[in-house]
Design a protein around this motif. Structure first.
Motif, PDB file in Angstrom:
ATOM      1  N   LEU A  93       0.831  -1.206   0.000  1.00 44.28           N
ATOM      2  CA  LEU A  93       0.000   0.000   0.000  1.00 44.28           C
ATOM      3  C   LEU A  93       0.864   1.255   0.000  1.00 44.28           C
ATOM      4  N   ALA A  94       1.935   1.244   0.784  1.00 43.72           N
ATOM      5  CA  ALA A  94       2.847   2.383   0.805  1.00 43.72           C
ATOM      6  C   ALA A  94       3.501   2.582  -0.565  1.00 43.72           C
ATOM      7  N   PHE A  95       3.915   1.478  -1.201  1.00 40.41           N
ATOM      8  CA  PHE A  95       4.509   1.558  -2.535  1.00 40.41           C
ATOM      9  C   PHE A  95       3.517   2.126  -3.536  1.00 40.41           C
ATOM     10  N   GLN A  96       2.272   1.620  -3.511  1.00 39.25           N
ATOM     11  CA  GLN A  96       1.246   2.105  -4.428  1.00 39.25           C
ATOM     12  C   GLN A  96       0.999   3.594  -4.231  1.00 39.25           C
ATOM     13  N   ASN A  97       0.897   4.027  -3.000  1.00 40.52           N
ATOM     14  CA  ASN A  97       0.643   5.438  -2.717  1.00 40.52           C
ATOM     15  C   ASN A  97       1.838   6.311  -3.072  1.00 40.52           C
ATOM     16  N   GLN A  98       3.044   5.832  -2.808  1.00 42.88           N
ATOM     17  CA  GLN A  98       4.251   6.601  -3.121  1.00 42.88           C
ATOM     18  C   GLN A  98       4.347   6.878  -4.614  1.00 42.88           C
ATOM     19  N   HIS A  99       3.953   5.912  -5.412  1.00 38.50           N
ATOM     20  CA  HIS A  99       4.046   6.059  -6.862  1.00 38.50           C
ATOM     21  C   HIS A  99       2.717   6.485  -7.485  1.00 38.50           C
ATOM     22  N   ARG A 100       1.770   6.884  -6.651  1.00 39.09           N
ATOM     23  CA  ARG A 100       0.457   7.383  -7.083  1.00 39.09           C
ATOM     24  C   ARG A 100      -0.241   6.412  -8.029  1.00 39.09           C
ATOM     25  N   LEU A 101      -0.143   5.129  -7.740  1.00 37.68           N
ATOM     26  CA  LEU A 101      -0.725   4.131  -8.632  1.00 37.68           C
ATOM     27  C   LEU A 101      -2.251   4.209  -8.718  1.00 37.68           C
ATOM     28  N   PRO A 102      -2.973   4.467  -7.616  1.00 41.04           N
ATOM     29  CA  PRO A 102      -4.424   4.579  -7.756  1.00 41.04           C
ATOM     30  C   PRO A 102      -4.835   5.725  -8.689  1.00 41.04           C
ATOM     31  N   ALA A 103      -4.182   6.864  -8.572  1.00 41.30           N
ATOM     32  CA  ALA A 103      -4.497   8.004  -9.440  1.00 41.30           C
ATOM     33  C   ALA A 103      -4.118   7.706 -10.882  1.00 41.30           C
ATOM     34  N   ARG A 104      -2.986   7.054 -11.073  1.00 35.86           N
ATOM     35  CA  ARG A 104      -2.555   6.708 -12.430  1.00 35.86           C
ATOM     36  C   ARG A 104      -3.512   5.705 -13.056  1.00 35.86           C
ATOM     37  N   ALA A 105      -4.015   4.769 -12.259  1.00 33.97           N
ATOM     38  CA  ALA A 105      -4.959   3.783 -12.788  1.00 33.97           C
ATOM     39  C   ALA A 105      -6.248   4.465 -13.229  1.00 33.97           C
ATOM     40  N   LYS A 106      -6.729   5.420 -12.438  1.00 33.21           N
ATOM     41  CA  LYS A 106      -7.940   6.159 -12.815  1.00 33.21           C
ATOM     42  C   LYS A 106      -7.723   6.945 -14.103  1.00 33.21           C
ATOM     43  N   THR A 107      -6.567   7.591 -14.215  1.00 31.62           N
ATOM     44  CA  THR A 107      -6.253   8.351 -15.421  1.00 31.62           C
ATOM     45  C   THR A 107      -6.181   7.431 -16.627  1.00 31.62           C
ATOM     46  N   ARG A 108      -5.538   6.303 -16.462  1.00 28.15           N
ATOM     47  CA  ARG A 108      -5.396   5.342 -17.562  1.00 28.15           C
ATOM     48  C   ARG A 108      -6.765   4.823 -18.009  1.00 28.15           C
ATOM     49  N   MET A 109      -7.641   4.505 -17.054  1.00 27.93           N
ATOM     50  CA  MET A 109      -8.969   4.015 -17.390  1.00 27.93           C
ATOM     51  C   MET A 109      -9.769   5.085 -18.131  1.00 27.93           C
ATOM     52  N   ALA A 110      -9.648   6.335 -17.716  1.00 23.45           N
ATOM     53  CA  ALA A 110     -10.347   7.431 -18.387  1.00 23.45           C
ATOM     54  C   ALA A 110      -9.844   7.592 -19.814  1.00 23.45           C
ATOM     55  N   MET A 111      -8.541   7.461 -20.011  1.00 23.12           N
ATOM     56  CA  MET A 111      -7.970   7.573 -21.348  1.00 23.12           C
ATOM     57  C   MET A 111      -8.446   6.429 -22.244  1.00 23.12           C
ATOM     58  N   GLU A 112      -8.511   5.229 -21.693  1.00 23.81           N
ATOM     59  CA  GLU A 112      -8.975   4.081 -22.473  1.00 23.81           C
ATOM     60  C   GLU A 112     -10.449   4.217 -22.824  1.00 23.81           C
TER      61      GLU A 112
END
Length: 58
Positions: A24-43
């Motif tokens: 969870l710390a790794f995911q948050n440090q690299h902003r993975l949840p936000a990046r996943a949302k952005t990627r899904m919106a782009m797709e």
């Protein structure tokens, strides 16, 4: 690393423990949840564009 990731990556497999906290710390440090949302919106946008063009609307 692969075994660690495959065993602990998904939150529903383990909701407690040091491994989950670390991931969870790794995911948050690299902003993975936000990046996943952005990627899904782009797709979604790309899918809508393709559908729009296939329908013959320009």
């Amino acid at each position: 690393m692969w075994l660690f990731r495959s065993a602990y990556w998904r939150q529903h497999l383990t909701a407690h423990g040091a491994a989950n906290d670390l991931l969870l710390a790794f995911q948050n440090q690299h902003r993975l949840p936000a990046r996943a949302k952005t990627r899904m919106a782009m797709e979604l946008e790309a899918d809508l564009m393709v559908s729009w063009r296939r329908s013959g609307k320009r």
